[in-house]
Design an enzyme around this catalytic site. Structure first.
Site, short mmCIF file in Angstrom:
data_model
loop_
_atom_site.label_atom_id
_atom_site.label_comp_id
_atom_site.label_asym_id
_atom_site.label_seq_id
_atom_site.Cartn_x
_atom_site.Cartn_y
_atom_site.Cartn_z
CE LYS A 208 -3.59 2.29 2.85
NZ LYS A 208 -4.45 2.19 3.76
CD GLU A 214 9.18 -6.03 7.47
OE1 GLU A 214 8.94 -4.85 6.80
OE2 GLU A 214 8.84 -6.52 8.57
N GLY A 269 -4.88 -2.04 4.79
CA GLY A 269 -3.96 -3.23 4.22
C GLY A 269 -4.71 -4.52 4.76
NE ARG A 270 -6.77 -3.77 10.83
CZ ARG A 270 -5.69 -2.64 11.11
NH1 ARG A 270 -4.53 -2.57 10.26
NH2 ARG A 270 -6.42 -1.79 11.48
CD GLU A 355 -2.08 -4.60 11.56
OE1 GLU A 355 -0.79 -4.79 11.54
OE2 GLU A 355 -2.39 -4.13 10.30
CG HIS A 387 -5.05 -35.84 16.36
ND1 HIS A 387 -5.34 -36.94 17.22
CD2 HIS A 387 -6.08 -35.68 15.47
CE1 HIS A 387 -6.50 -37.78 16.50
NE2 HIS A 387 -6.82 -36.83 15.59
CE LYS A 508 5.61 -1.02 9.98
NZ LYS A 508 4.74 -0.29 9.00
O1 F6P Z 1 2.25 -4.15 9.92
C1 F6P Z 1 1.85 -3.13 9.45
C2 F6P Z 1 1.27 -2.89 8.15
O2 F6P Z 1 1.21 -1.54 8.21
C3 F6P Z 1 -0.10 -3.40 8.01
O3 F6P Z 1 -1.19 -2.78 8.37
C4 F6P Z 1 -0.03 -3.80 6.48
O4 F6P Z 1 -0.93 -4.77 6.14
C5 F6P Z 1 1.33 -4.16 6.41
O5 F6P Z 1 2.18 -3.30 7.27
C6 F6P Z 1 2.03 -3.70 4.85
O6 F6P Z 1 2.07 -2.51 4.45
P1 F6P Z 1 2.29 -2.19 3.11
O7 F6P Z 1 0.97 -2.74 2.47
O8 F6P Z 1 2.19 -0.69 2.88
O9 F6P Z 1 3.61 -2.49 2.72
#
Ligand code: F6P
Length: 545
Positions: A208, A214, A269-270, A355, A387, A508
């Site tokens: 987003k 990452e 995002g979620r 979240e 199990h 972060k």
């Molecule tokens: O973990 C925090 C967060 O902001 C989530 O809410 C989001 O889904 C994720 O990081 C990834 O964010 P982006 O889509 O901006 O890379």
């Protein structure tokens, strides 16, 4: 709009008093008393039959919980969300994931502009692109057909498409492979590309913000991996596309914004896998299946928006969860799908719920100190969990409300597997509710010293969602929207903002500070606490040894 702390509301206090009166009631007695309980305490919406009779509640409990929802002005909250009010007040954003699945002729305005045509323009662009990749019309740089799709993203930009791809794998294009790389641990990337030909591989960089550490690290690694083999910058245009709200960062990375699929800041995002974030899924299952899924979401949206509280499935699920969370002191909520294709559902719902509702500041900015907000969500598909950890649910000391999700029809009808699966699902809810008394154990001739160990006290609450069909895209949409709106219902009553996520920021920021301290050749600065300083020192020492 309701004001003040929920715990000060008369409706909350009435529930507290009521809880004290009925907390010890056993499901055995409730069922013995009410012959029609199993049918009366149920709801149907779309393809879902929802049995909530095996819960520690009475008709009075339901009346009081519904009164709480009315006091919280839940209906107004629902209308505010659907109409694009900026209910994500800390980020000053509308919350309009429901617009992502609205029909073409719907009108939903954000700042005066109807967003629906834009939504459908992106869906059409995704459909066109997916069709070209699936048919082989979209070729890689060397002219080879794309056979592998790798989504690079994390959190909401990974869990949704990964979960949905697994859920709908039966409908997926089997001549292609689909991978989801999220972890900054290089193992994730390294294993995903094992044996793949870069000339046949398409990367979808999903973010987003397009600033997530990452995702950018993985995207740069992917870029190098592709260029090492294809040896031409021009190859990027054929092997990389982006899904983002941030065109500037996308072109900075080197992806032509022609190859960018847009979404908007009013999609959290979620809550985003039904947006362009689902591009990998559209390629996997095809545009028609994706649209069926959107229709399933929309059908549940309409149910949530229009059904009265007492017939409203997401509201009822939310109120029951709140009952255990806030009045019984349950800390966790287990979600147990009896469907192997849903093996990633609970991981997805963890982010959705935790979240969203892992907050401790209310709408007025006050700390929440005297009631509980979001539960810890966990679970795995049945029967595997049986199990592993069901022992604790049956005989441990904790109260763990569980949602069981079962399907009337098998996705893969092989022999008697489906009946075995569903027999286990139903047996678990029965055993959890009714247990086994010491008298019953004795009657089986069990030695007296073993009786206490073999006794099940029962009275463990469960919901059962029995799906009328097999798992289809439409049904997946219904289930996900059900949980989205359950989370909304609870967050609204707890008076929190379910749509921001400031809690992930601090980690972060600190990680960014530590990165150079791990990379530098200079002696570490040791500007942290004594524990973190020592760990930095030792990491460097062991790594360099
Ligand atoms: O973990 C925090 C967060 O902001 C989530 O809410 C989001 O889904 C994720 O990081 C990834 O964010 P982006 O889509 O901006 O890379």
């Amino acid at each position: 709009m309701s004001v003040g702390k929920p715990t000060d509301w008369g409706e909350w206090k009435a529930l507290e008093r009521h809880h004290a009166e009925i907390a010890d009631l056993h499901l055995r007695d409730l069922f013995a008393r009410e012959a029609d309980r199993g049918t009366r305490l149920s709801l149907e919406a779309l393809d879902l039959y929802f049995d909530f009779s095996k819960n520690r509640l009475t008709d009075e409990t339901l009346r009081l919980l519904r009164a709480l929802a009315v006091k919280a002005d839940l209906k107004r909250g629902i209308d505010a969300m659907f109409s694009g009010e900026k209910i994500n007040f800390t980020e000053k954003r509308a919350v309009l994931h429901t617009a992502l699945r609205a029909p073409r002729d719907a009108v939903i305005r954000v700042d005066g502009e109807n967003v629906v045509p834009g939504v459908h323009a992106v869906i059409d662009k995704m459909a066109d692109f997916a069709n070209r990749v699936r048919s082989g019309a979209w070729k890689g740089h060397t002219g080879k057909r794309i056979k592998n799709v790798i989504n690079i993203g994390i959190g909401g930009s990974d869990l949704g498409p990964a979960m949905a791809y697994e859920a709908l794998r039966k409908f997926s294009e089997r001549s292609m492979t689909f991978h989801f790389v999220s972890n900054v641990d290089a193992t994730d990337f390294a294993e995903a590309v094992q044996g793949l030909d870069p000339a046949e591989t398409l990367f979808i960089v999903s973010s987003k913000t397009f600033t997530t550490l990452e995702t950018l690290a993985n995207a740069h690694t992917a870029r190098s991996w592709a260029l090492d083999a294809l040896k031409d910058e021009k190859a990027i245009a054929k092997h990389f596309v982006a899904v983002s709200t941030n065109a500037k960062e996308v072109s900075k990375f080197g992806i032509d914004t022609e190859n960018m699929f847009e979404f908007w800041d009013w999609v959290g995002g979620r809550y985003s896998y039904d947006s362009a974030i689902g591009l990998s899924l559209v390629i996997a299952v095809g545009p028609d299946r994706f649209r069926e899924m959107l229709a399933g979401f929309h059908a549940m949206d309409e149910h949530f928006r229009t059904a009265p509280i007492e017939k409203n499935l997401p509201v009822t699920l939310g109120l029951i969860g709140l009952w255990y969370n806030d009045f019984f002191g349950a800390q966790t909520q287990s979600i147990l799908p009896y469907n192997q294709y849903l093996w990633r559902l609970t991981a997805y719902l963890q982010q959705l719920d935790m979240e969203s509702n892992g907050k401790s500041t209310d709408r007025d900015g006050n700390p929440i100190t005297d009631y509980q907000t979001g539960p810890i969500v966990w679970g795995q598909p049945g029967t595997n969990g049986q199990h592993a950890y069901y022992q604790l649910i049956h005989q441990g000391t904790k109260l763990i409300p569980c949602d069981f999700i079962g399907f009337s029809k098998a996705s893969n009808a092989l022999g008697e597997h489906h009946e075995l699966l569903m027999a286990n699902c139903l047996a678990q809810t029965e055993a959890l509710a009714f247990g086994k008394t010491a008298e019953q154990v004795r009657a089986e001739g069990v030695a007296e010293d073993e009786v206490p160990h073999r006794t099940f006290r029962g009275n463990h609450p469960t919901n059962t969602i029995l799906v009328k069909n097999e798992l289809t895209p439409h049904i997946l949409g219904q289930i996900i929207a059900l949980y989205e709106h359950k989370v909304f219902t609870q967050g609204w009553i707890w008076r929190i903002n379910s749509f921001d996520q400031w809690g992930v920021e601090l980690g972060k920021v600190l990680a960014k500070r530590i990165i150079p301290e791990l990379q530098s050749k200079e002696p570490p600065k040791l500007a942290h606490d004594s524990s973190t300083n020592r760990l930095i020192e030792l990491f460097r020492k062991y790594r360099d040894a």
